[in-house]
Design an enzyme around this catalytic site. Structure first.
Site, PDB file in Angstrom:
ATOM      1  N   ARG A 133       0.834  -1.205   0.000  1.00 28.95           N
ATOM      2  CA  ARG A 133       0.000   0.000   0.000  1.00 28.95           C
ATOM      3  C   ARG A 133       0.866   1.252   0.000  1.00 28.95           C
ATOM      4  O   ARG A 133       0.466   2.287  -0.532  1.00 28.95           O
ATOM      5  CB  ARG A 133      -0.982  -0.025   1.175  1.00 28.95           C
ATOM      6  CG  ARG A 133      -2.096  -1.006   0.884  1.00 28.95           C
ATOM      7  CD  ARG A 133      -3.103  -1.148   1.992  1.00 28.95           C
ATOM      8  NE  ARG A 133      -4.158  -2.052   1.556  1.00 28.95           N
ATOM      9  CZ  ARG A 133      -4.998  -2.660   2.364  1.00 28.95           C
ATOM     10  NH1 ARG A 133      -4.930  -2.458   3.669  1.00 28.95           N
ATOM     11  NH2 ARG A 133      -5.928  -3.463   1.882  1.00 28.95           N
ATOM     12  N   GLU A 147      -5.485  -2.282  -4.763  1.00 30.38           N
ATOM     13  CA  GLU A 147      -4.802  -2.503  -3.481  1.00 30.38           C
ATOM     14  C   GLU A 147      -5.638  -2.022  -2.290  1.00 30.38           C
ATOM     15  O   GLU A 147      -5.111  -1.570  -1.280  1.00 30.38           O
ATOM     16  CB  GLU A 147      -3.422  -1.826  -3.467  1.00 30.38           C
ATOM     17  CG  GLU A 147      -2.325  -2.681  -4.062  1.00 30.38           C
ATOM     18  CD  GLU A 147      -2.196  -4.026  -3.367  1.00 30.38           C
ATOM     19  OE1 GLU A 147      -2.741  -5.001  -3.944  1.00 30.38           O
ATOM     20  OE2 GLU A 147      -1.601  -4.118  -2.297  1.00 30.38           O
TER      21      GLU A 147
END
Ligand SMILES: Cc1cc2nc3c(=O)[nH]c(=O)nc-3n(C[C@H](O)[C@H](O)[C@H](O)COP(=O)(O)OP(=O)(O)OC[C@H]3O[C@@H](n4cnc5c(N)ncnc54)[C@H](O)[C@@H]3O)c2cc1C
Length: 553
Positions: A251, A373
């Protein structure tokens, strides 16, 4: 954690890597090339393979040294991802897909699996894909339907047969190998499969809103036979844990994408506005322009950078996976990147709306970062749930304690807005307590709005700490130094004011909005709204200072 800690690449190697990406981009990825590929909706496979070959070797950054890579740290990876995204987010996504594809192996693979696959990425530059999402399982991966049925011989599972479909897979149409999440008898499990495995077919490339220079395709698995030694980690049922384990890190990569793309758009708008003359002067001289279309976006991007850099440094210092901090960084940076790119279109007026000036492409490209994501809403939920637990565990003191630290910092460094950031932290603590007493988090909307406010507040704290380091001359050898220390201090003051206002005003809104008969006046006072209003004094002067800093005036 020391500001001078150097993990991963040495300073020269990081500088060389960033410079090499720049040179490659200048040589191979001019605006004209990017616009043409975007208009033709074409994935430049040979270019991406060149980037992962000896010519650039960008993939080496992500592979540990023991498997033939350069062993980049989280900070190195953030810096490189920011640079890649500033060039082209589609191409950056293709590089990300190989990293994502290898991540289940990196975190959960056996030593042999790591040596084989990470070694192949380093040496051969193979492209990988990460097959998690399915037509009916996106944010909720646990709903996956792809199955892995053991092929048992003499009582031993010697292989698995995979059946199902994977949706929206980056590099899906071109990858040499893919990791695929499937439901084995022991639970969700990762397998690594070859790109030419019998029974594997790939969908047509998706026609997308943005990142048109990346390949996105479905994968269809029909009785794909995978030897048991391709089960990642050798034990069934570890898949969701392994997927979770990499989120803090991956991330951060997507956060760096949002940051790089957002700044790339502003870096086009800023020079444009110095040359565009309207009403007798350059747009850059007009407050109503800079203070709306440029400055607030630079401020939010730098708050996001502070969250990214702090999280990356903590990961490198052995601070663990830091999933919540990674989610905060992703949320702040991708939302700021989107807003900044959108404002850049406005800043270029009609020119901004055309392909030639690139900002509309950047805007279309950066849009994906709030979706893949983990979507922004899932980030809000992740952040809110974790910090809610902290609020309960500390009996409501979690953010008051952070506020006290900022108040102490303000004593020694009074020019960074730490006092106002402290007001924001106190307001957040009071808001969470008001939600607890009234049991308001049973409203999902209130919980997710709190997630946003938590991210903003933590970003403000990180930015104050970063501004202090800059002020003391010790940002860290690998830190990005886009703006001077005095400008960063003004950025921090502007951000602290905005965040404090948002927390207190939104806090009152949602608590009153979810309750029946709350006294809005009393609530405003307990959240410190009058003090936060008073702290807006000096805002315009600080916006002027940030604008002057950005324009080098
Ligand atoms: C270009 C592109 C590339 C991608 N690359 C990959 C890849 O390489 N590998 C891979 O595995 N996947 C990939 N994805 C998939 C991506 O990760 C998913 O699209 C994303 O996780 C969201 O899942 P979804 O599309 O099913 O949306 P959904 O989960 O259906 O969500 C739809 C909307 O509902 C919201 N929502 C979902 N759940 C909740 C909830 N509980 N409460 C409130 N709101 C909720 C979401 O935030 C979103 O706004 C890619 C997608 C795209 C578009």
């Amino acid at each position: 954690m020391s500001a001078t800690t150097v993990a991963g690449l040495d300073l020269e190697s990081l500088a060389f890597t960033l410079e090499s990406i720049n040179e490659f981009a200048e040589r191979e990825l001019s605006d004209a090339v990017l616009i043409d590929l975007d208009e033709r909706d074409e994935f430049p496979e040979s270019l991406v393979r060149k980037m992962c070959s000896e010519e650039l070797g960008v993939q080496l950054l992500f592979v540990p040294e023991e498997y033939g890579g350069m062993g980049g740290s989280a900070v190195d990876v953030y810096r490189a991802c920011e640079r890649l995204a500033a060039t082209d987010l589609g191409i950056a996504t293709s590089v990300l897909a190989t990293v994502l594809g290898s991540d289940p192996i990196t975190v959960g693979g056996t030593p042999e699996q790591k040596a084989q696959w990470l070694g192949r990425i380093a040496e051969e530059g193979i492209l990988m894909a990460y097959g998690a999402t399915e037509p009916d399982a996106g944010s909720d991966l646990a709903a996956l339907k792809t199955t892995a049925t053991p092929v048992v011989e003499d009582g031993v599972a010697v292989a698995y047969k995979l059946n199902g479909a994977k949706q929206w897979i980056s590099n899906g149409g071109v990858a040499d190998a893919a990791t695929v999440l499937a439901l084995a008898p022991g639970g969700p499990t990762w397998f690594v499969i070859d790109g030419d495995a019998p029974g594997l077919t790939r969908g047509e490339p998706e026609r997308k809103h943005g990142i048109r220079l990346s390949n996105t395709a479905a994968l269809f698995l029909e009785d794909v036979r995978v030897p048991a030694e391709r089960l990642i980690g050798g034990v069934e049922g570890q898949g969701l844990v392994q997927a979770q384990e990499v989120f803090g890190y991956t991330r951060l990569m997507v956060a760096a994408f949002g940051l790089g793309a957002g700044w790339a758009a502003l870096d086009r708008a800023i020079p444009y506005s110095t040359e565009r003359i309207q009403a007798g002067g350059p747009l850059s001289a007009k407050q109503g322009y800079t203070h709306k279309l440029i400055v607030p976006h630079a401020v939010r991007l730098e708050a996001a950078r502070a969250a990214i850099e702090e999280t990356a440094e903590r990961i490198d210092a052995g601070g663990g996976a830091l999933n919540t901090e990674g989610a905060i960084a992703k949320y702040l940076a991708t939302e700021a990147g989107n807003a900044g790119a959108d404002a850049a279109i406005q800043a270029l007026g009609g020119y901004g709306y055309t392909h030639e000036y690139m900002v509309e492409k950047i805007k279309r490209d950066v849009r994906i970062t709030t979706i893949y994501e983990g979507t922004s809403e899932i980030m809000e939920m992740t952040v809110a749930r974790d910090r809610w637990q902290q609020h309960l565990k500390t009996r409501g003191d979690y953010y008051h304690a952070a506020a006290r630290e900022l108040e102490a910092l303000h004593q020694s460094s009074p020019a960074l807005g730490a006092d106002v950031a402290a007001l924001a932290h106190h307001a957040l603590a009071t808001l969470l307590e008001a939600c607890r007493v009234r049991r308001l988090t049973r409203h999902q909307h209130v919980l997710l709005r709190a997630g946003r406010l938590i991210a903003l507040v933590e970003g403000a704290g990180a930015l104050v700490r970063r501004a202090r380091r800059a002020d003391e001359g010790g940002l860290g050898a690998k830190a990005s130094e886009r703006v001077r220390a005095d400008v960063l201090a003004a950025i921090s003051r502007v951000n602290a004011r905005e965040v404090a206002m948002t927390v207190a005003a939104d806090g009152v809104r949602w608590v009153v909005g979810a309750g029946d008969g709350d006294d809005a006046q009393q609530l405003s006072e307990s959240l410190g709204l009058p003090a936060i209003h008073a702290a807006q004094a000096g805002l315009i002067a600080d916006l002027d200072a940030v604008a002057d800093g950005l324009y080098g005036r």
